[in-house]
Design an enzyme around this catalytic site. Structure first.
Site, mmCIF file in Angstrom:
data_model
loop_
_atom_site.group_PDB
_atom_site.id
_atom_site.type_symbol
_atom_site.label_atom_id
_atom_site.label_comp_id
_atom_site.label_asym_id
_atom_site.label_seq_id
_atom_site.Cartn_x
_atom_site.Cartn_y
_atom_site.Cartn_z
ATOM 1 N N ARG A 37 5.689 6.951 -4.749
ATOM 2 C CA ARG A 37 5.028 6.184 -5.643
ATOM 3 C C ARG A 37 5.316 6.240 -7.058
ATOM 4 O O ARG A 37 4.809 5.509 -7.801
ATOM 5 C CB ARG A 37 3.552 7.721 -5.788
ATOM 6 N N LYS A 197 -9.360 8.485 16.756
ATOM 7 C CA LYS A 197 -10.695 8.688 16.585
ATOM 8 C C LYS A 197 -11.313 6.717 16.450
ATOM 9 O O LYS A 197 -10.757 6.272 15.844
ATOM 10 C CB LYS A 197 -11.096 9.553 15.588
ATOM 11 N N GLY A 354 -0.971 6.677 6.065
ATOM 12 C CA GLY A 354 -0.223 7.227 6.078
ATOM 13 C C GLY A 354 0.554 7.816 7.541
ATOM 14 O O GLY A 354 2.169 8.452 7.059
ATOM 15 N N GLY A 377 -6.526 5.546 2.128
ATOM 16 C CA GLY A 377 -8.072 5.493 1.623
ATOM 17 C C GLY A 377 -8.153 3.478 1.180
ATOM 18 O O GLY A 377 -8.939 3.087 1.363
#
Length: 396
Positions: A37, A197, A354, A377
């Site tokens: 980052r 999921k 990720g 996100g």
């Protein structure tokens, strides 16, 4: 990039530039374990400094509840200095006298890191008084933290209403890549969506079936779709209560002319552990006490030929239990194939999330993709079609 102002549109000389960056790096025992980052924002820092701007870094670190020394940005500022190969001063607060004095002492081209914005609860509340206290410190606000753009916090969104709002180079690269992937993509477009999921990616699947030509569904999510279609999946991970939702998504895809690509065979083991004995089975022969842990060889062929048919690929989530060998085969094969197509200039490939980044790094092909987003996100919400506050405020 006509929709946003970039560093090309402003005179930075002598200006106090509040630069919002993502310095929320992984740390163990006081040592940074991954500088990705910092490396991503280094070009923006250097460019502003080289053009004579005073670079004032704003960032959060961790999830502190008030001031907490273990969440101080001081060691991160030292790492920034090593990466950009120039001094980085540090101020012990991000507002008030401490910050104002440190900024007043800056010369053109200097770099200063302010303390963790989340030491003030008003940051996450986007409190107007806190926004005003930050805005007082700068002449221009540059947002280079796409990974925090899905949050309407003071330093990620509020400042854009108080100061001229500019996209930094990392933000610019991300927005241009995302526009190529789903905004105005070269068709046909294929998406690969994996992970455990369906419930965490419902909005994503619903949005994608209306936007892409083909959608590969892998990982534990695929088991839910197979179960919904009446296929016996043994003891495989699945959200059986979402069968009707899976059928609704299949129906929506059919109406939108989006081809859904599900596994046609599977690698099955009887224990969820690395190197557990495993075997490939057709879907009509999954053992009742077995677990699907990866796509089978026929499914890999199907996925790679779907990539061959595409001009653009968007990828979020592995297609098998990639963290356990040998159940990483499907994900690795797809990653290497997409990378080879990209290098041959036959595919625009954009990936994020990720697990996806970890899988591409494991396959050693992350650098061969057109763009790999480190924003978890924010990347997911963008793929879901949601407006991101930290991006919307940058629009002209």
């Amino acid at each position: 990039m006509k929709a946003f102002r970039t560093l090309d549109d402003v005179d930075l000389k002598g200006k106090r530039v509040l630069l919002r960056v993502d310095l929320n790096v992984p740390m163990e025992a006081g040592r940074i374990t991954d500088r990705t980052r910092i490396e991503r924002v280094a070009p923006t820092i250097a460019e502003i400094a080289d053009k004579g701007g005073k670079v004032i870094l704003l960032a959060h670190f961790g999830r502190p509840k008030g001031r907490d020394p273990k969440d101080s940005l001081k060691p991160v500022a030292a790492a920034v200095s090593q990466v950009i190969k120039r001094p980085v001063a540090f101020a012990d607060d991000c507002i008030g006298d401490v910050a104002e004095k440190a900024i007043a002492a800056m010369k053109d081209g200097d770099v200063l890191c302010l303390e963790n914005t989340r030491f003030h609860k008003e940051e996450e509340e986007n409190d107007p008084a806190f926004v005003a206290a930050l805005a007082k410190l700068g002449d221009i606000w540059v947002n280079d933290a796409f990974s925090a753009a899905h949050r309407a916090h003071a330093s990620t969104e509020g400042l854009g209403h108080k100061l001229p709002a500019i996209a930094g180079r990392t933000m610019q690269a991300e927005l241009e890549a995302l526009d190529k992937a789903l905004g105005a993509p070269k068709k046909p477009v294929i998406a690969i969506v994996g992970g455990a999921k369906v419930s965490t990616k419902l909005a994503l699947l619903e949005n994608l079936v209306g936007k892409v030509d083909a959608l590969v569904i892998g990982g534990g999510m695929a088991n839910t779709f197979l179960h919904a279609q009446g296929i016996a999946i043994g003891k495989s991970l699945a959200e059986k209560d979402l069968a009707s939702t899976a059928l609704r998504i299949l129906d929506k895809a059919a109406k939108a002319n989006c081809a859904i690509i599900l596994p046609v065979d599977a690698v099955v083991a009887f224990h969820f552990e690395a190197n557990a004995p495993s075997h490939a089975y057709g879907l009509d022969a999954i053992p009742s006490d077995g677990m699907i842990l990866d796509v089978g060889p026929l499914s890999i062929e199907r996925i790679t030929s779907a990539i061959d048919d595409a001009a653009t690929l968007v990828w979020n989530g592995p297609v098998g239990a990639f963290e356990l060998s040998p159940f990483d085969k499907g994900t690795m094969a797809a990653a290497k194939h997409a990378a080879a197509r990209t290098k041959a200039k036959k595919l625009i490939s954009v990936a994020g999330g990720g697990d996806t980044v970890a899988a591409l790094n494991a396959a050693r092909v992350a650098d061969d993709f057109s763009y790999v987003s480190t924003a978890g996100g924010a990347f997911l919400e963008w793929m879901e079609g949601k407006p991101l506050p930290g991006v919307e405020v940058l629009r002209r």
